[in-house]
Design a protein around this motif. Structure first.
Motif, PDB file in Angstrom:
ATOM      1  N   GLU A 404       6.011  20.967  70.949  1.00  0.00           N
ATOM      2  CA  GLU A 404       7.380  20.042  70.997  1.00  0.00           C
ATOM      3  C   GLU A 404       7.984  19.966  69.855  1.00  0.00           C
ATOM      4  O   GLU A 404       9.197  19.910  69.623  1.00  0.00           O
ATOM      5  CB  GLU A 404       6.643  18.741  71.532  1.00  0.00           C
ATOM      6  N   GLY A 408      11.224  21.007  71.317  1.00  0.00           N
ATOM      7  CA  GLY A 408      11.789  19.652  71.517  1.00  0.00           C
ATOM      8  C   GLY A 408      10.764  19.136  72.865  1.00  0.00           C
ATOM      9  O   GLY A 408       9.929  19.764  73.395  1.00  0.00           O
ATOM     10  N   SER A 409      11.096  18.067  73.356  1.00  0.00           N
ATOM     11  CA  SER A 409      10.403  17.459  74.313  1.00  0.00           C
ATOM     12  C   SER A 409      10.639  18.290  75.838  1.00  0.00           C
ATOM     13  O   SER A 409       9.730  17.950  76.708  1.00  0.00           O
ATOM     14  CB  SER A 409      10.927  15.940  74.602  1.00  0.00           C
ATOM     15  N   ASP A 410      11.670  19.065  75.853  1.00  0.00           N
ATOM     16  CA  ASP A 410      11.796  19.780  76.951  1.00  0.00           C
ATOM     17  C   ASP A 410      11.198  21.234  77.118  1.00  0.00           C
ATOM     18  O   ASP A 410      11.787  22.258  77.583  1.00  0.00           O
ATOM     19  CB  ASP A 410      13.305  19.858  77.599  1.00  0.00           C
ATOM     20  N   TRP A 411      10.384  21.475  75.900  1.00  0.00           N
ATOM     21  CA  TRP A 411       9.682  22.616  75.664  1.00  0.00           C
ATOM     22  C   TRP A 411       9.256  23.537  77.233  1.00  0.00           C
ATOM     23  O   TRP A 411       9.283  24.622  77.346  1.00  0.00           O
ATOM     24  CB  TRP A 411       8.679  22.831  74.824  1.00  0.00           C
TER      25      TRP A 411
END
Length: 510
Positions: A404, A408-411
């Protein structure tokens, strides 16, 4: 029960008893301070945990890295064989560039892979590596080789791959796309490396002895590298039994095959000393004066390993991800249809969204999920990890693609847009027009980085884009799997999809 099975059983029994007797022994500080790390015991280290996770080492070590605050862990193996595994880009840059001279393939890795790769470019260090690198770099930089690669790929695509897929679509037949792509890549790389056509991708999908032998040698060699108890394969090698006997036989067959081709090439060159531009790598090496059979054989076998398994692995996972992300597939298809039927090199380079989607796929499923070096002297990594001389240090692209902190959190999402920005023409934003924005090679070391960065990177993208355009323009790839099915990522020297990738091909309307 064979002798090796008996030895393995005894070893496991001894380890189990030792584990039981030492279960109350104080764990090493690294395990005690980080509860997510496996416990490490005297003599055996974390070998029990490593052995228990042997069938999912990539995922297990990835989880360890993701759960570590520093994205780096130290694993203690049998007889205090400690190894560092990292996903920190600063550590990767330190290993692959800043302290490049201190981190080599190492004698153990060379020994493990020698029967298969010999003294090829992927298995050596020092002056010998520099010489092979310079020689190969010169050839890979020539426009004539690029043109030859284009011709080989287009011929295999139009004359073999597309007709097979068309027949499957017409008959509603199920094909293993992983197998098809491996055959396609194997034919390509053999033509490019040897000038030899194994004709592995034919309608009957025949068995090719050379390909089968190559597979077996790669798989057994990989087993040596990841073995929790390496003395077992060494015993088998000494006794010349089991998998080690098969490895010796397979490696011998590969070399004999290669040397026969080399002899034929030498005869062809002696009869026609003028080298044409559209020729394979072997002819180029021989014509430049490098005629030692062992030397040339080692180089070419290394190129086959790199050119066959990496691109086919990348494309297998790519088509799986497209099938699960229809909006991405639509955007890729839109870009493909903007290009001509057989886009030239410059047009392929401009396929920014397709390029980004391939990079995004390899972020999640890298063809080489882990790579290792060995420290030649004591060192300290940028994150403070102490490295002793002789210690193996591995960087982990599979884990890095799941951090992450980096993505990022949308990995978890397959999102090519993370590699793109809107292109601008005449000051106005054009909807659907993209410009590719790459990440630094230490955050995304899928093609390695530093002095050992992959020489064939551009050609790999050329081949992959040609295949993606050729298939998606004509067919929709539909996996034959139940809803919710998730394929399993497995790795030998390169990654694969466990059990293959069964699909149907649905012909698109014009």
């Amino acid at each position: 029960m064979s002798i090796i099975e008996l030895l393995a059983s005894i070893s496991l029994l001894v380890l189990s008893i030792f584990f039981y007797l030492t279960k109350n022994t104080r764990s090493r500080a690294s395990s005690k301070s980080d509860p997510d790390l496996p416990k490490s015991y005297p003599l055996i280290g974390s070998s029990v945990a490593i052995f228990a996770n042997r069938k999912r080492l990539i995922q297990w070590t990835s989880d360890l890295i993701r759960n570590s605050p520093s994205a780096t862990v130290v694993l203690h193996r049998f007889l205090d064989d400690s190894r560092v595994v990292t996903g920190d880009p600063a550590n990767v840059q330190h290993m692959l560039k800043t302290q490049f001279q201190n981190y080599e393939k190492g004698s153990k890795s060379r020994r493990d892979l020698f029967d298969f790769l010999g003294n090829g470019i992927f298995n050596i260090d020092g002056d010998s590596w520099k010489f092979q690198r310079q020689l190969s770099s010169h050839e890979f930089s020539t426009k004539s080789l690029r043109k030859f690669v284009e011709t080989v790929v287009d011929t295999e695509l139009s004359q073999r791959l597309i007709p097979i897929l068309s027949a499957a679509a017409a008959n509603n037949a199920v094909l293993d796309l992983q197998d098809i792509l491996q055959r396609f890549a194997f034919d390509n790389i053999c033509k490019i490396a040897f000038g030899y056509d194994p004709a592995y991708l034919l309608p009957g999908l025949p068995e090719a002895e050379f390909a089968k032998t190559f597979d077996e040698a790669a798989k057994i060699s990989s087993g040596r590298l990841i073995s929790a108890f390496p003395y077992l394969w060494k015993i088998k090698s000494f006794l010349n039994i089991g998998s080690e006997k098969r490895l010796k036989e397979a490696s011998s067959q590969l070399r004999e095959f290669a040397k026969n081709i080399i002899k034929e090439k030498k005869q062809q060159i002696s009869k026609n000393s003028s080298l044409e531009s559209d020729v394979d790598l072997l002819s180029r090496f021989l014509s430049s004066g490098h005629s030692d059979e062992d030397f040339v054989t080692d180089i070419v076998i290394s190129f086959i390993l790199a050119g066959r398994d990496t691109t086919s692995a990348a494309l297998t996972w790519y088509f799986w991800l497209l099938s699960q992300n229809q909006e991405v597939e639509k955007e890729v298809l839109r870009e493909i249809k903007e290009k001509s039927e057989s886009p030239v090199y410059e047009e392929v380079k401009d396929m920014a969204y397709t390029h980004a989607s391939l990079c995004e796929s390899m972020r999640l499923y890298p063809p080489v999920p882990v790579d290792s070096k060995v420290a030649q002297r004591d060192d300290v990594l940028p994150d403070g990890t102490v490295v002793k001389k002789g210690m193996r240090v591995s960087y982990h692209p599979y884990a890095m693609g799941r951090l992450e902190l980096l993505w990022g959190s949308d990995w978890e999402k397959f999102r090519p847009e993370r590699w793109l920005e809107s292109a601008t023409t005449d000051g106005a934003n054009k909807v659907g027009k993209w410009r590719f924005v790459g990440r630094d090679p230490y955050t995304y070391p899928v093609f390695q980085a530093g002095p050992r960065i992959c020489l064939g990177k551009d050609m790999a993208f050329l081949q992959m884009k040609r295949v993606v355009a050729g298939i998606l323009r004509r067919f929709k790839v539909a996996p034959v799997a139940e809803d919710g099915f998730e394929p399993v990522f497995v790795a030998y020297l390169t990654s694969k999809m466990k059990g293959g990738f069964p699909v149907r091909f649905e012909k698109r309307d014009d």
